[in-house]
Scaffold this active site. Sequence first.
Site, PDB file in Angstrom:
ATOM      1  N   ASP A  50       0.847  -1.197   0.000  1.00  0.00           N
ATOM      2  CA  ASP A  50       0.000   0.000   0.000  1.00  0.00           C
ATOM      3  C   ASP A  50       0.882   1.246   0.000  1.00  0.00           C
ATOM      4  O   ASP A  50       1.806   1.353   0.793  1.00  0.00           O
ATOM      5  CB  ASP A  50      -0.955   0.047   1.199  1.00  0.00           C
ATOM      6  CG  ASP A  50      -2.206   0.843   0.879  1.00  0.00           C
ATOM      7  OD1 ASP A  50      -3.298   0.241   0.785  1.00  0.00           O
ATOM      8  OD2 ASP A  50      -2.094   2.081   0.698  1.00  0.00           O
ATOM      9  N   ASN A 113      -5.707  -5.099  -6.449  1.00  0.00           N
ATOM     10  CA  ASN A 113      -6.838  -4.505  -5.738  1.00  0.00           C
ATOM     11  C   ASN A 113      -6.700  -2.989  -5.546  1.00  0.00           C
ATOM     12  O   ASN A 113      -7.696  -2.304  -5.355  1.00  0.00           O
ATOM     13  CB  ASN A 113      -6.958  -5.213  -4.372  1.00  0.00           C
ATOM     14  CG  ASN A 113      -7.872  -4.497  -3.417  1.00  0.00           C
ATOM     15  OD1 ASN A 113      -9.086  -4.621  -3.513  1.00  0.00           O
ATOM     16  ND2 ASN A 113      -7.308  -3.702  -2.500  1.00  0.00           N
ATOM     17  N   SER A 165     -15.519  -3.634 -11.532  1.00  0.00           N
ATOM     18  CA  SER A 165     -16.570  -2.922 -10.811  1.00  0.00           C
ATOM     19  C   SER A 165     -17.835  -2.933 -11.656  1.00  0.00           C
ATOM     20  O   SER A 165     -17.756  -2.984 -12.895  1.00  0.00           O
ATOM     21  CB  SER A 165     -16.119  -1.466 -10.604  1.00  0.00           C
ATOM     22  OG  SER A 165     -17.219  -0.654 -10.265  1.00  0.00           O
ATOM     23  N   TYR A 178     -12.955   5.785 -14.462  1.00  0.00           N
ATOM     24  CA  TYR A 178     -12.971   4.561 -13.656  1.00  0.00           C
ATOM     25  C   TYR A 178     -13.587   3.400 -14.445  1.00  0.00           C
ATOM     26  O   TYR A 178     -13.059   2.281 -14.455  1.00  0.00           O
ATOM     27  CB  TYR A 178     -13.775   4.871 -12.396  1.00  0.00           C
ATOM     28  CG  TYR A 178     -13.826   3.790 -11.349  1.00  0.00           C
ATOM     29  CD1 TYR A 178     -12.713   3.482 -10.577  1.00  0.00           C
ATOM     30  CD2 TYR A 178     -15.019   3.110 -11.095  1.00  0.00           C
ATOM     31  CE1 TYR A 178     -12.781   2.514  -9.584  1.00  0.00           C
ATOM     32  CE2 TYR A 178     -15.103   2.149 -10.110  1.00  0.00           C
ATOM     33  CZ  TYR A 178     -13.985   1.850  -9.353  1.00  0.00           C
ATOM     34  OH  TYR A 178     -14.068   0.884  -8.375  1.00  0.00           O
ATOM     35  N   ALA A 181     -11.142   2.133 -17.128  1.00  0.00           N
ATOM     36  CA  ALA A 181     -10.028   1.362 -16.544  1.00  0.00           C
ATOM     37  C   ALA A 181     -10.529   0.004 -16.046  1.00  0.00           C
ATOM     38  O   ALA A 181      -9.877  -1.028 -16.246  1.00  0.00           O
ATOM     39  CB  ALA A 181      -9.407   2.147 -15.393  1.00  0.00           C
ATOM     40  N   LYS A 182     -11.708  -0.002 -15.426  1.00  0.00           N
ATOM     41  CA  LYS A 182     -12.219  -1.240 -14.826  1.00  0.00           C
ATOM     42  C   LYS A 182     -12.630  -2.258 -15.887  1.00  0.00           C
ATOM     43  O   LYS A 182     -12.511  -3.468 -15.660  1.00  0.00           O
ATOM     44  CB  LYS A 182     -13.398  -0.929 -13.892  1.00  0.00           C
ATOM     45  CG  LYS A 182     -12.989  -0.286 -12.576  1.00  0.00           C
ATOM     46  CD  LYS A 182     -11.943  -1.112 -11.853  1.00  0.00           C
ATOM     47  CE  LYS A 182     -11.856  -0.877 -10.371  1.00  0.00           C
ATOM     48  NZ  LYS A 182     -10.684  -1.570  -9.759  1.00  0.00           N
TER      49      LYS A 182
HETATM   50  P1  NAI Z   1      -9.965   1.692  -0.379  1.00  0.00           P
HETATM   51  O1  NAI Z   1      -9.808   3.117  -0.793  1.00  0.00           O
HETATM   52  O2  NAI Z   1     -10.471   1.385   0.981  1.00  0.00           O
HETATM   53  O3  NAI Z   1      -8.581   0.921  -0.568  1.00  0.00           O
HETATM   54  C1  NAI Z   1      -7.755   1.117  -1.664  1.00  0.00           C
HETATM   55  C2  NAI Z   1      -6.323   1.062  -1.185  1.00  0.00           C
HETATM   56  O4  NAI Z   1      -5.464   1.174  -2.336  1.00  0.00           O
HETATM   57  C3  NAI Z   1      -5.938   2.200  -0.250  1.00  0.00           C
HETATM   58  O5  NAI Z   1      -5.409   1.669   0.957  1.00  0.00           O
HETATM   59  C4  NAI Z   1      -4.905   3.021  -1.038  1.00  0.00           C
HETATM   60  O6  NAI Z   1      -3.903   3.618  -0.215  1.00  0.00           O
HETATM   61  C5  NAI Z   1      -4.342   1.960  -1.974  1.00  0.00           C
HETATM   62  N1  NAI Z   1      -3.735   2.516  -3.176  1.00  0.00           N
HETATM   63  C6  NAI Z   1      -4.229   3.494  -3.984  1.00  0.00           C
HETATM   64  N2  NAI Z   1      -3.388   3.747  -4.987  1.00  0.00           N
HETATM   65  C7  NAI Z   1      -2.345   2.885  -4.859  1.00  0.00           C
HETATM   66  C8  NAI Z   1      -1.170   2.651  -5.610  1.00  0.00           C
HETATM   67  N3  NAI Z   1      -0.878   3.379  -6.699  1.00  0.00           N
HETATM   68  N4  NAI Z   1      -0.320   1.670  -5.206  1.00  0.00           N
HETATM   69  C9  NAI Z   1      -0.585   0.942  -4.090  1.00  0.00           C
HETATM   70  N5  NAI Z   1      -1.682   1.156  -3.311  1.00  0.00           N
HETATM   71  C10 NAI Z   1      -2.561   2.096  -3.707  1.00  0.00           C
HETATM   72  O7  NAI Z   1     -10.902   1.031  -1.507  1.00  0.00           O
HETATM   73  P2  NAI Z   1     -11.733  -0.348  -1.569  1.00  0.00           P
HETATM   74  O8  NAI Z   1     -13.156   0.002  -1.573  1.00  0.00           O
HETATM   75  O9  NAI Z   1     -11.221  -1.323  -0.604  1.00  0.00           O
HETATM   76  O10 NAI Z   1     -11.386  -0.794  -3.065  1.00  0.00           O
HETATM   77  C11 NAI Z   1     -10.518  -1.870  -3.385  1.00  0.00           C
HETATM   78  C12 NAI Z   1     -10.687  -2.177  -4.863  1.00  0.00           C
HETATM   79  O11 NAI Z   1     -12.023  -2.595  -5.129  1.00  0.00           O
HETATM   80  C13 NAI Z   1     -10.431  -0.980  -5.786  1.00  0.00           C
HETATM   81  O12 NAI Z   1      -9.780  -1.432  -6.957  1.00  0.00           O
HETATM   82  C14 NAI Z   1     -11.819  -0.510  -6.122  1.00  0.00           C
HETATM   83  O13 NAI Z   1     -11.865   0.207  -7.342  1.00  0.00           O
HETATM   84  C15 NAI Z   1     -12.566  -1.822  -6.181  1.00  0.00           C
HETATM   85  N6  NAI Z   1     -13.993  -1.688  -6.003  1.00  0.00           N
HETATM   86  C16 NAI Z   1     -14.500  -1.360  -4.796  1.00  0.00           C
HETATM   87  C17 NAI Z   1     -15.864  -1.249  -4.653  1.00  0.00           C
HETATM   88  C18 NAI Z   1     -16.480  -0.988  -3.330  1.00  0.00           C
HETATM   89  O14 NAI Z   1     -17.724  -1.070  -3.260  1.00  0.00           O
HETATM   90  N7  NAI Z   1     -15.720  -0.698  -2.278  1.00  0.00           N
HETATM   91  C19 NAI Z   1     -16.789  -1.372  -5.785  1.00  0.00           C
HETATM   92  C20 NAI Z   1     -16.143  -1.801  -7.005  1.00  0.00           C
HETATM   93  C21 NAI Z   1     -14.802  -1.921  -7.085  1.00  0.00           C
END
Ligand code: NAI
Length: 313
Positions: A50, A113, A165, A178, A181-182
Site C-alpha cells: 500500500d 486490488n 466494478s 474509472y 479502466a475497470k
Molecule cells: P480503499 O480506498 O479502501 O482501498 C484502496 C487502497 O489502495 C488504499 O489503501 C490506497 O492507499 C491503496 N492505493 C491506492 N493507490 C495505490 C497505488 N498506486 N499503489 C498501491 N496502493 C494504492 O478502496 P476499496 O473500496 O477497498 O477498493 C478496493 C478495490 O475494489 C479498488 O480497486 C476498487 O476500485 C474496487 N472496487 C471497490 C468497490 C467498493 O464497493 N468498495 C466497488 C467496485 C470496485
Amino acid sequence: MSAEETNPSLGETTIRFDGQVAIVTGAGGGLGRAYALALAARGAKVVVNDVSVNRDGSSEGGVSRADAVVEEICAAGGEAVANYDSVATQKGGESLLHTAMSHYERVDILINNAGILRDKSFSKMEADDWEAVRSVHLDGAFYSTHPVFKVMREQGYGRIMMTSSAAGLFGNFGQANYSAAKLGLVGLMLTLAQEGKKYNVHVNTVAPVAASRMTETILPPDMLKQLDPEFVVPLVLWLCASDCPTTGGIFNAAMGTFSQAQVVSGAPVALAQNGKPPSPEEVAQQWNAVASVNNATSYPNAMAFLSDFLNMS
Ligand code: NAI
C-alpha cells in the site's frame, strides 16, 4: 439455487494456503486488508502492498497503511511483510515481486486490488483525472502482474485476481475514467486467462461492492452497515485456491451474494447477398434481429467468436 447446482464434494475441502505466498495490492484498508487478513489466517505468507494515499490518489502524508495491516496479521500469529511502492509504475510492480522473493522465495497468488477514484461528469473531467485513475487501476495491474506472471508460468502454478466494478461492466454516471479502466482490466484478464491456462495460472476478476472509504459517500448509510468487505472475501479466497478450476471468469460479490457476469454476443444475422454488402435500409429493416441478445452466446476466445460469427466452421 437448487440442490443440484451446489457442489457438496468441494464444500467438504478446507481451503488452506500453507506454504503459499500472496501479494495483495492496496491492502492497507478496505477490501485489500480483508483479503490479506483472511489469506494469512489460512496459512499464506502475505506481501501487504500500500502506498498510503487518499481516495483521490493524493498522499496521506506520513501514514503507513501497510505497516498497520502487517502488525494486525502478525498479532494474530500470521506472517506478512509490507511493501510501500505505488503499483502505478514499472519499478513499483517489480518491487512487489522482489519483496515476495527476497522474504519468502516464491509467489503463488496476486490480488490486484489497489484503487483510487476521481469521479466527475465527463465534460468536467480533466486529462489528469483520466490518467491518474487509469494509471493506478489498469497500468498498475499490468506493472504488478507482468513480472509475477512470468514466475508463475515457469513454476506451473499461480492464481491472479483483477478487480473490476459494476461501473466498468455496466457504466456509471460520473465515472468515465474509472469505468474505462475497470473494463480494461476485464480485457487484460480474458487474454491472460488464455495465456496462463496450460501453465495452471488462473486469472479471474471480482466486481465487488463493499463499505470502504471509496463508497462511504456514494452508498446510503443503512446499506453500508450490511456491506462489510468480509462478505466479498469468501469468493476471492475460493478463486485463489488450488482446487478452484475456474479461469477467465468475472464474478459479482457483495453481502455474501455472488453471481457470474459475462460478455455475450447475440445470434449472427447475415445480410450480405451474392457477395454484396447490405444497404443501410436493409440493416434498419432487420434491426430488431440484429440488436437482439435473445439466445446470446459467450465465447471462450476471439477465434471461437469469429468462427461462429463468420460461419467458418
Ligand atoms: P480503499 O480506498 O479502501 O482501498 C484502496 C487502497 O489502495 C488504499 O489503501 C490506497 O492507499 C491503496 N492505493 C491506492 N493507490 C495505490 C497505488 N498506486 N499503489 C498501491 N496502493 C494504492 O478502496 P476499496 O473500496 O477497498 O477498493 C478496493 C478495490 O475494489 C479498488 O480497486 C476498487 O476500485 C474496487 N472496487 C471497490 C468497490 C467498493 O464497493 N468498495 C466497488 C467496485 C470496485
